[in-house]
Design a protein around this motif. Structure first.
Motif, short mmCIF file in Angstrom:
data_model
loop_
_atom_site.label_atom_id
_atom_site.label_comp_id
_atom_site.label_asym_id
_atom_site.label_seq_id
_atom_site.Cartn_x
_atom_site.Cartn_y
_atom_site.Cartn_z
N PRO A 1 19.60 5.13 -19.23
CA PRO A 1 18.86 4.05 -19.04
C PRO A 1 19.96 3.04 -18.10
N PHE A 2 20.66 2.88 -19.40
CA PHE A 2 21.91 2.21 -20.04
C PHE A 2 22.79 1.97 -18.47
N LEU A 3 23.17 3.38 -18.51
CA LEU A 3 24.07 3.74 -17.78
C LEU A 3 23.63 3.92 -15.96
N TRP A 4 22.50 3.83 -15.60
CA TRP A 4 21.76 3.93 -14.36
C TRP A 4 21.47 2.01 -13.73
N GLY A 5 21.25 1.44 -14.62
CA GLY A 5 20.44 0.11 -14.83
C GLY A 5 22.52 -0.34 -14.12
N TYR A 6 23.59 0.24 -14.90
CA TYR A 6 24.80 -0.18 -14.32
C TYR A 6 25.30 0.15 -12.85
N VAL A 7 25.21 1.59 -12.79
CA VAL A 7 25.57 1.90 -11.29
C VAL A 7 24.79 1.35 -10.41
N ALA B 1 22.70 12.22 -21.48
CA ALA B 1 21.70 10.28 -20.21
C ALA B 1 22.49 10.83 -18.86
N LEU B 2 23.31 11.89 -18.39
CA LEU B 2 23.52 12.43 -17.21
C LEU B 2 22.25 13.08 -16.52
N ASP C 1 12.18 -3.45 -10.60
CA ASP C 1 14.02 -4.31 -11.23
C ASP C 1 13.76 -4.22 -12.60
N TYR C 2 15.39 -3.65 -12.87
CA TYR C 2 14.99 -3.70 -14.55
C TYR C 2 16.28 -4.20 -14.45
N SER C 3 16.02 -5.06 -15.44
CA SER C 3 17.59 -6.25 -15.81
C SER C 3 18.43 -5.12 -16.34
N ALA C 4 19.61 -5.83 -17.28
CA ALA C 4 20.85 -5.67 -17.98
C ALA C 4 19.59 -5.14 -19.14
N ASP C 5 19.56 -6.25 -19.88
CA ASP C 5 18.88 -6.70 -20.81
C ASP C 5 17.12 -5.51 -21.12
N ASP C 6 17.08 -5.17 -20.37
CA ASP C 6 15.96 -4.41 -19.93
C ASP C 6 16.44 -3.11 -20.70
N VAL C 7 17.33 -2.77 -19.71
CA VAL C 7 17.96 -1.08 -19.79
C VAL C 7 18.81 -0.79 -21.51
N PHE C 8 19.17 -2.26 -21.84
CA PHE C 8 20.17 -1.91 -22.50
C PHE C 8 19.24 -2.20 -24.30
N GLU C 9 17.94 -2.59 -24.01
CA GLU C 9 17.34 -3.35 -25.18
C GLU C 9 17.42 -2.11 -26.24
N ILE C 10 17.16 -0.96 -26.30
CA ILE C 10 17.43 -0.04 -27.41
C ILE C 10 18.61 0.37 -27.63
N ILE C 11 19.92 0.51 -27.24
CA ILE C 11 20.90 0.64 -27.95
C ILE C 11 21.26 -0.73 -28.77
N ARG C 12 20.95 -2.05 -28.36
CA ARG C 12 21.40 -3.03 -28.67
C ARG C 12 20.19 -3.42 -30.42
#
Length: 654
Positions: free
Chosen positions: A265-271, A547-548, A564-575
């Motif tokens: 999810p983080f990679l998806w949000g980033y790209v 992830a891919l 619309d997912y924010s960076a914080d949304d998709v980074f939440e679990i990694i954080r």
């Protein structure tokens, strides 16, 4: 979720049944009937009525969700049939013009189609039945039109069944057994010949069993995923959780789960952020920097293959771009600014930074009273006379090597058409590689307009913008250059975060000419020992491949792609895992080796608390070297504590 819904969800929850388990129960069977919703198909929303909320947002009709639910209740109450139709429901939707009714009905059907996804496990069972030449029927209680249901089934690869029995078509229902009677009578079947598969206790289990039909009841709700997102925006949060649970491959391990549920999810949000940014600037060329950029490029290409944006993989590194420009300025302070911002700096890191092999200078190092393993505090390093005198002696070698590498880098730049307007993508953190590249292009008088996109821009970006004030650098998770209130969200677990992006090949050292082409010379890959991949190599590869797989799956999903997912949304679990690690997270990642600028350390390998009590200086040294500082504290103290808060407090006294 109210108490009634929670109880219902608990009642219909259970352990996932694998496709193999179901197939074993079907062997020898001649006829199989499948339910549709929550059986062959799942919805990527928490509750079916969430569809009405989506319609409400799109059609902008006040209280549509509540009114739509009430309209269905009225339609059922007034109907003389066992099932109602969608048209009848909308006829009971009061306060709307006919035009608005048709508009909302059309949006509801489009939304239903968008949120529906294939239940992979049951699809395997379905395909097995067809391959075994078992007669297959589809039997479902549903108010939606049969033409629509057939279209959705076909879009998801569910075809070649004998016939579909839909309650809205026959005005009969599974819930009282009448729809099953129609199926049996029309096809001259004995109840003992057929097995029905579905999730409803009454409609898919009790009623068919009363008729003598064999049944396999599957749980409507089951927890396949390991991690749960919880961020503002109930609908989009629940939709992501539902998507993960519905699509995650069955039987994967903890590293694959982390890749699918967290890194994916983080990679998806980033790209998606990168694509939007380069589109707005009408950039048509995007260069992804090695090594961290490879996984980002793969993700980008999966999502945006059919666009006019061309993507390239550029084999570069801090070392390969930094060393060729040192002949312009290799003063000690300049070198210091180019190195990692760590508090402790080793002699190995300095030699690596200037492009010289430390093993070739052992006698010179000893002459100045130092050793290969010497380490310096950043605050006092400039005052170390031994180091300063050593550095003066190696400056001629630095300049000579730099000029040689500069000539080769020039050819590599021309070979890869690095000119005019383009974007570069990397993990971050201060734009150093972009600065080195821009300095080189300027020296070569190559026209360029570069926009840099990174997962984050850290507070120490100024060491590069002081040299090139007009550098265009942008951060996804945090951006100290463009936001004075930015927060570095990976500071306490930077090593863990960076490992997720690692290419399965050594870092670029420099360039060589071979048969008219310039190619990158790589260092030996750190995660190979005696020609065999290390544990970390295997686990990182698992994470990245999963992830891919997530990105491949979600990139075709129309519904989630529209949210619309924010960076914080998709980074939440990694954080959460990185900043306040659990014992499970420590088990998974703490022993990973981390290699950076000539040094090797475990991510989080503290000695005992008693040892540090007796040797406090060793604690400081080990803690500063750790690239997962909250993981270091968790592994040392073991108990649950606010480790990120503790880390932030300690930063004041570094």
């Amino acid at each position: 979720m109210n108490l009634k819904k929670k109880l219902k969800k608990t009642f219909y929850s259970g352990k996932p049944i694998s496709a193999d388990e179901i197939i074993s129960k079907l062997r020898g069977c001649k006829v199989v009937s499948f339910d549709i919703f929550d059986t062959l198909l799942k919805r990527n929303v928490e509750e079916p009525t969430d569809v009405f909320e989506i319609v409400q947002k799109e059609c902008k009709i006040k209280n549509f969700k509540t009114r739509r639910i009430e309209a269905e209740k009225k339609a059922r109450l007034n109907s003389k049939h066992k099932e109602v139709t969608l048209d009848e429901i909308y006829c009971n939707l009061e306060g709307l013009s006919n035009l608005d009714r048709y508009k909302c009905m059309d949006i509801e059907l489009k939304t239903e189609k968008a949120v529906l996804t294939l239940n992979q496990d049951l699809y395997k069972v379905y395909k097995w039945c067809l391959n075994e030449q078992i007669l297959v029927f589809i039997t479902s209680d549903m108010y939606l039109p049969e033409s629509f249901i057939k279209d959705v089934l076909n879009a998801n690869g569910i075809c070649n069944y004998k016939k579909i029995y839909l309650s809205s078509t026959y005005r009969k229902a599974k819930i009282d057994g009448s729809l099953f009677k129609v199926l049996l009578d029309e096809n001259g079947l004995n109840p003992s010949q057929i097995i029905h598969i579905g999730d409803s206790k009454e409609g898919d289990f009790n009623q068919p069993r009363k008729l003598g039909i064999g049944t396999i009841k599957i749980p409507r709700y089951y927890m396949r995923k390991k991690y749960t997102y919880s961020f503002p925006g109930k609908l989009k949060c629940n939709s992501l959780n539902s998507f993960l649970n519905n699509t995650e491959p069955f039987g994967i391990n903890d590293y694959q789960k982390f890749g699918y549920e967290c890194f994916g999810p983080f990679l998806w949000g980033y790209v998606r952020w990168i694509y939007k940014a380069v589109n707005e600037k009408e950039i048509k060329k995007v260069y992804f920097f090695s090594r961290d950029g490879l996984i980002i490029k793969k993700a980008f290409d999966l999502c945006f293959a059919n666009t006019d944006i061309k993507t390239f993989y550029l084999e570069v590194s801090r070392r390969s771009l930094r060393v060729p420009i040192l002949w312009m300025d290799c003063s000690f302070n300049t070198i210091l600014n180019m190195l990692s911002p760590s508090k402790l700096i080793s002699l190995e890191t300095i030699f690596d930074g200037v492009g010289l092999e430390i093993d070739n200078y052992e006698k010179l190092i000893a002459k100045h009273g130092l050793t290969k393993t010497s380490v310096f505090d950043r605050l006092s390093i400039a005052d170390n006379q031994n180091l300063q005198s050593l550095y003066k002696e190696i400056v001629p070698d630095i300049e000579q090597n730099s000029r040689h590498e500069y000539k080769l880098l020039k050819k590599y730049i021309i070979q890869n058409d690095l000119c005019a307007k383009f974007a570069i993508v990397d993990i971050g953190w201060s734009g150093g590689m972009q600065r080195y590249l821009e300095q080189t292009l300027s020296e070569l008088k190559i026209e360029h307009n570069i926009s840099g996109y990174y997962t984050g821009i850290a507070s120490y970006y100024k060491r590069n913008t002081e040299i090139l004030p007009n550098m265009n650098i942008n951060g996804y998770l945090f951006d100290f250059k463009n936001n004075v209130n930015a927060i570095d969200k990976r500071s306490c677990f930077v090593g863990l975060f960076e490992l997720l992006f690692l290419e399965q090949e050594g870092s670029v050292k420099k360039y060589e000419s071979m048969e008219g082409l310039i190619r990158a010379i790589r260092y030996d890959y750190e995660y190979m020992t005696d020609g065999k991949p290390t544990d970390e190599y295997i686990k990182i590869k698992m994470i990245q491949e999963s992830a891919l797989e997530f990105i491949k799956t979600i990139s075709t999903d129309q519904f989630l792609s529209g949210l619309d997912y924010s960076a914080d949304d998709v980074f939440e679990i990694i954080r959460q895992i990185g900043a306040n690690p659990t014992a499970d997270a420590v088990r998974l990642f703490a022993d990973f080796n981390f290699y950076d600028e000539g040094e090797t350390h475990k991510l989080a390998e503290p000695q005992s608390l008693f040892f540090y009590f007796m040797h406090p200086d060793e604690f400081k040294k080990d803690f500063l070297r750790s690239r997962w500082k909250t993981g270091f504290m968790k592994r040392m103290l073991k108990i649950k504590l606010p480790y990120e808060t503790m880390y932030n407090f300690m930063l004041r006294y570094k």
